[in-house]
Write a protein that holds these residues in place. Structure first.
Motif, PDB file in Angstrom:
ATOM      1  N   LEU A  47       0.839  -1.203   0.000  1.00 42.44           N
ATOM      2  CA  LEU A  47       0.000   0.000   0.000  1.00 42.44           C
ATOM      3  C   LEU A  47       0.873   1.253   0.000  1.00 42.44           C
ATOM      4  N   ILE A  48       1.913   1.236   0.797  1.00 40.72           N
ATOM      5  CA  ILE A  48       2.830   2.380   0.858  1.00 40.72           C
ATOM      6  C   ILE A  48       3.509   2.571  -0.495  1.00 40.72           C
ATOM      7  N   PHE A  49       3.901   1.480  -1.126  1.00 39.94           N
ATOM      8  CA  PHE A  49       4.513   1.578  -2.451  1.00 39.94           C
ATOM      9  C   PHE A  49       3.521   2.182  -3.453  1.00 39.94           C
ATOM     10  N   CYS A  50       2.255   1.806  -3.332  1.00 43.69           N
ATOM     11  CA  CYS A  50       1.216   2.377  -4.201  1.00 43.69           C
ATOM     12  C   CYS A  50       1.080   3.884  -3.959  1.00 43.69           C
ATOM     13  N   ILE A  51       1.245   4.305  -2.719  1.00 46.17           N
ATOM     14  CA  ILE A  51       1.213   5.739  -2.409  1.00 46.17           C
ATOM     15  C   ILE A  51       2.344   6.446  -3.146  1.00 46.17           C
ATOM     16  N   TYR A  52       3.539   5.869  -3.115  1.00 42.86           N
ATOM     17  CA  TYR A  52       4.677   6.465  -3.826  1.00 42.86           C
ATOM     18  C   TYR A  52       4.366   6.609  -5.321  1.00 42.86           C
ATOM     19  N   LEU A  53       3.740   5.593  -5.888  1.00 44.14           N
ATOM     20  CA  LEU A  53       3.378   5.660  -7.309  1.00 44.14           C
ATOM     21  C   LEU A  53       2.303   6.715  -7.547  1.00 44.14           C
ATOM     22  N   LYS A  54       1.339   6.789  -6.646  1.00 45.98           N
ATOM     23  CA  LYS A  54       0.277   7.794  -6.767  1.00 45.98           C
ATOM     24  C   LYS A  54       0.865   9.206  -6.662  1.00 45.98           C
ATOM     25  N   LEU A  55       1.911   9.366  -5.850  1.00 46.01           N
ATOM     26  CA  LEU A  55       2.572  10.668  -5.700  1.00 46.01           C
ATOM     27  C   LEU A  55       3.453  10.992  -6.903  1.00 46.01           C
ATOM     28  N   ASN A  56       3.525  10.038  -7.838  1.00 45.19           N
ATOM     29  CA  ASN A  56       4.285  10.243  -9.072  1.00 45.19           C
ATOM     30  C   ASN A  56       5.790  10.362  -8.825  1.00 45.19           C
ATOM     31  N   LEU A  57       6.269   9.657  -7.802  1.00 42.57           N
ATOM     32  CA  LEU A  57       7.703   9.674  -7.512  1.00 42.57           C
ATOM     33  C   LEU A  57       8.425   8.745  -8.488  1.00 42.57           C
ATOM     34  N   THR A  58       9.578   9.171  -8.946  1.00 38.76           N
ATOM     35  CA  THR A  58      10.347   8.364  -9.891  1.00 38.76           C
ATOM     36  C   THR A  58      10.951   7.151  -9.203  1.00 38.76           C
ATOM     37  N   THR A  59      11.384   6.195 -10.009  1.00 35.12           N
ATOM     38  CA  THR A  59      12.052   5.013  -9.476  1.00 35.12           C
ATOM     39  C   THR A  59      13.243   5.423  -8.609  1.00 35.12           C
ATOM     40  N   LYS A  60      14.018   6.379  -9.100  1.00 31.76           N
ATOM     41  CA  LYS A  60      15.199   6.835  -8.356  1.00 31.76           C
ATOM     42  C   LYS A  60      14.805   7.485  -7.027  1.00 31.76           C
ATOM     43  N   GLU A  61      13.748   8.305  -7.051  1.00 33.09           N
ATOM     44  CA  GLU A  61      13.291   8.946  -5.810  1.00 33.09           C
ATOM     45  C   GLU A  61      12.810   7.906  -4.800  1.00 33.09           C
ATOM     46  N   ILE A  62      12.014   6.953  -5.261  1.00 33.38           N
ATOM     47  CA  ILE A  62      11.518   5.901  -4.367  1.00 33.38           C
ATOM     48  C   ILE A  62      12.695   5.126  -3.780  1.00 33.38           C
ATOM     49  N   ALA A  63      13.661   4.802  -4.614  1.00 37.63           N
ATOM     50  CA  ALA A  63      14.844   4.071  -4.150  1.00 37.63           C
ATOM     51  C   ALA A  63      15.577   4.864  -3.072  1.00 37.63           C
ATOM     52  N   THR A  64      15.747   6.146  -3.306  1.00 35.38           N
ATOM     53  CA  THR A  64      16.449   7.007  -2.345  1.00 35.38           C
ATOM     54  C   THR A  64      15.701   7.074  -1.022  1.00 35.38           C
ATOM     55  N   TYR A  65      14.396   7.311  -1.085  1.00 36.63           N
ATOM     56  CA  TYR A  65      13.606   7.489   0.141  1.00 36.63           C
ATOM     57  C   TYR A  65      13.437   6.196   0.937  1.00 36.63           C
ATOM     58  N   THR A  66      13.465   5.052   0.243  1.00 38.68           N
ATOM     59  CA  THR A  66      13.228   3.773   0.927  1.00 38.68           C
ATOM     60  C   THR A  66      14.510   2.965   1.132  1.00 38.68           C
ATOM     61  N   PHE A  67      15.625   3.554   0.758  1.00 42.74           N
ATOM     62  CA  PHE A  67      16.943   2.940   0.992  1.00 42.74           C
ATOM     63  C   PHE A  67      17.099   1.582   0.314  1.00 42.74           C
ATOM     64  N   VAL A  68      16.617   1.504  -0.926  1.00 46.54           N
ATOM     65  CA  VAL A  68      16.809   0.295  -1.737  1.00 46.54           C
ATOM     66  C   VAL A  68      17.382   0.708  -3.090  1.00 46.54           C
ATOM     67  N   THR A  69      17.735  -0.270  -3.902  1.00 47.92           N
ATOM     68  CA  THR A  69      18.300   0.034  -5.223  1.00 47.92           C
ATOM     69  C   THR A  69      17.175   0.328  -6.211  1.00 47.92           C
ATOM     70  N   PRO A  70      17.472   1.084  -7.271  1.00 50.17           N
ATOM     71  CA  PRO A  70      16.464   1.297  -8.318  1.00 50.17           C
ATOM     72  C   PRO A  70      15.951  -0.024  -8.898  1.00 50.17           C
ATOM     73  N   LYS A  71      16.825  -1.017  -8.989  1.00 52.87           N
ATOM     74  CA  LYS A  71      16.416  -2.334  -9.498  1.00 52.87           C
ATOM     75  C   LYS A  71      15.352  -2.956  -8.594  1.00 52.87           C
ATOM     76  N   ALA A  72      15.520  -2.811  -7.282  1.00 46.74           N
ATOM     77  CA  ALA A  72      14.527  -3.344  -6.337  1.00 46.74           C
ATOM     78  C   ALA A  72      13.187  -2.634  -6.518  1.00 46.74           C
ATOM     79  N   VAL A  73      13.225  -1.339  -6.791  1.00 50.02           N
ATOM     80  CA  VAL A  73      11.993  -0.583  -7.030  1.00 50.02           C
ATOM     81  C   VAL A  73      11.320  -1.081  -8.308  1.00 50.02           C
TER      82      VAL A  73
END
Length: 100
Positions: A47-73
């Motif tokens: 659900l939280i990941f869906c929020i990130y997508l709804k907020l239109n955050l890029t793969t790189k932004e999501i990776a940065t904010y959640t401390f994972v790699t872009p590949k994991a995103v």
């Protein structure tokens, strides 16, 4: 007033705050109702990941904010696509924008 609330949502997302989910549920209950109609058994992390997508955050932004790699995103995006039956030809951000 809505802008202050939206700014707080963005801030919570950037901080990867555990309060993001509850705050988003209060402000946008219809988002979760629509999601539940499509897929009722999403985990909180999804659900939280869906929020990130709804907020239109890029793969790189999501990776940065959640401390994972872009590949994991990217992998998470693919899993969410499957769970929500979003075709690979459809832009996931556009889908979230139009459907939720």
């Amino acid at each position: 007033m809505k802008n202050i609330a939206e700014d707080e949502i963005i801030r919570l997302a950037k901080e990867n705050s555990p309060r993001l989910l509850s705050k988003f549920k209060i402000l946008y209950p219809e988002f979760f109702e629509k999601l539940a109609q499509i897929q009722s058994n999403l985990q909180n992390s999804e659900l939280i990941f869906c929020i990130y997508l709804k907020l239109n955050l890029t793969t790189k932004e999501i990776a940065t904010y959640t401390f994972v790699t872009p590949k994991a995103v990217q992998n998470r995006k693919n899993r969410i696509r499957k769970k929500l039956n979003i075709a690979s030809t459809v832009d996931i951000y556009k889908w979230f924008d139009e459907n939720l």
